[in-house]
Scaffold this active site. Sequence first.
Site, PDB file in Angstrom:
ATOM      1  N   LYS A 136      55.158  22.292   3.846  1.00 42.63           N
ATOM      2  CA  LYS A 136      55.348  21.466   5.050  1.00 42.63           C
ATOM      3  C   LYS A 136      56.653  20.694   4.838  1.00 42.63           C
ATOM      4  CE  LYS A 136      53.706  19.763   8.960  1.00 42.63           C
ATOM      5  NZ  LYS A 136      53.650  20.561  10.188  1.00 42.63           N
ATOM      6  N   TYR A 158      45.117  16.363  -4.818  1.00 44.48           N
ATOM      7  CA  TYR A 158      43.780  16.246  -5.402  1.00 44.48           C
ATOM      8  C   TYR A 158      43.810  15.504  -6.741  1.00 44.48           C
ATOM      9  CZ  TYR A 158      42.229  19.638  -1.895  1.00 44.48           C
ATOM     10  OH  TYR A 158      41.939  20.282  -0.717  1.00 44.48           O
ATOM     11  N   ASP A 218      43.724  25.422  -0.592  1.00 35.99           N
ATOM     12  CA  ASP A 218      42.286  25.224  -0.444  1.00 35.99           C
ATOM     13  C   ASP A 218      41.870  25.657   0.965  1.00 35.99           C
ATOM     14  OD1 ASP A 218      39.701  24.399  -0.738  1.00 35.99           O
ATOM     15  OD2 ASP A 218      40.134  22.265  -0.918  1.00 35.99           O
TER      16      ASP A 218
END
Length: 367
Positions: A196, A145, A253
Site C-alpha cells: 500500500k 502483528y 493474512d
Amino acid sequence: MSTNIKFAVLPGDGIGPEVMKVALEVLDVVAKKFDFTMDYKWADVGGAAIDNHGKALPESTVELCRCSDAILFGSIGGPKWESLPPNEQPERAALLPLRKIFQLFANVRPGLLYAEIADASPLRRERIPNGIDIVCIRELTGGIYFGQPKSTVTLENGEKQAIDTMVYKTSEIERIAQVAIDTARGRGRKVCSVDKANVLETSVLWRKTVADYFKKNAPDIALTNLYVDNAAMQLVRDPNQFDVLFTENMFGDILSDEMSVVCGSLGMMASASLGLGVNSHGLRFGLYEPAGGSAPDIAGKGIANPCAQILSAALMLRHSFGMEEAASAIEKAVKAAVTGGTRTGDIAFGGASVGTREMAEAIVAKL
Ligand code: NAD
C-alpha cells in the site's frame, strides 16, 4: 539405511486431533512405500494445553519442538476459550509465540483448485476453466502483528486509545523476497508484490527493497506490483493472472484467506511456515498446518475434510525433509481421490458423501 524423520505433532483443538490422526496414518503408508522411518511425539497446544497445563503453549511443547526437525500442526481455538483475556487465547498465546520462537518468517500457501472440481469455487466456472494454481507468500514475523508499541491506554479525558505499530526492516523484506524468488523459479517465474505504497511508509520501503533485490538477484523473474485493495479485487476477478502473490504479514493474512475461499474449500488448503533455522537434514525447520481453523461446528462428527492436514504433511516432507517424491505421491493421491469423486461434505462440496476416515482410506488406496 532408510532415512529417519523426526517431527513434533501438535494436533490442537476441534477437528485438529481427528484430521491429524488420519494424516499420520497416510504418512505411515507413505513411509513404508518410500522406505523412511518416522519418530514423532504428540504434545498439547492451544485450548487443549490450557485445559491440561494452564497455558496455550507449555514449555514442554516448546521443548519437544526444539528437539524436532519440523512441526506438524493441527488447528487451535474454539468457543470454550473465547472468554479468556485476549493475550491468553489460543491463537495469540500459542501460534504467534511459536512463529516468533522458531523465526517462522515465511508462510507459503498453495492456492490450488483442480479443474475437475472447479464448481467448488464461488467463482463461475468460465472464469477458471482449468481450475486455479497460484501460491501466496506471506511475511509472517514482522509488520503490524508484532510491531511495538502495541497497547491500549486511557487518555486524560477517559477515552480509550489503542495502538498497533507496523514495522519492517530491509533485511526482513529481503529474506522473504528470496522465498518468493525461489518459489517462482519452481513455477511460472512471475511474482506480484502487494503493498500500500501510496499510503504507508513501510510499503514504500517494501516496494523499493523488493525492486532493488529482484533487480540484483532475480533478473529472470518478472516482478509486478499492486496495491492491496486492487490485489483483493484482482484475486476474485481473475486469480490465474497471478503465479506467486507476495506480500507482508497483515495483507497476506487477508489475501491468503480470500485465495482459499476462491479456491473452493478451506478443507483442502495446506500451508507451510518456514523458519530461518536449518534442521538436522540441512533443510528449513518449518511448521505445517491446514489453512482453516478448528471448525468447532463439525468437531467430533467424523466429517471434517482431512485433505488440508494430509497435504500439509506432504509440504513437510518436501520442505523440511527433502522428500520430493513422497510429497508429490501424496499430492497426486489426494487429487486422484477428490477428482475421482470421493469428497467430504465441507462447505464447498455440499452434502457429505464420505467421512474423514473414508476420505483418508480413499487417498491411501491411490498411493
Ligand atoms: P474455521 O476455519 O474453523 O471454520 C470456518 C468454516 O469452515 C466452518 O463452517 C467449518 O466447519 C469449515 N471448515 C474448516 N475446516 C474444515 C475442514 N477441514 N473440513 C470441513 N469443513 C471445514 O474458522 P472459524 O469458525 O472462524 O474459527 C473456529 C476456531 O478456529 C476459532 O477459535 C478460531 O480462532 C480458530 N482458528 C484457528 C486457526 C489456526 O489454528 N491456525 C486458524 C483460523 C481460525
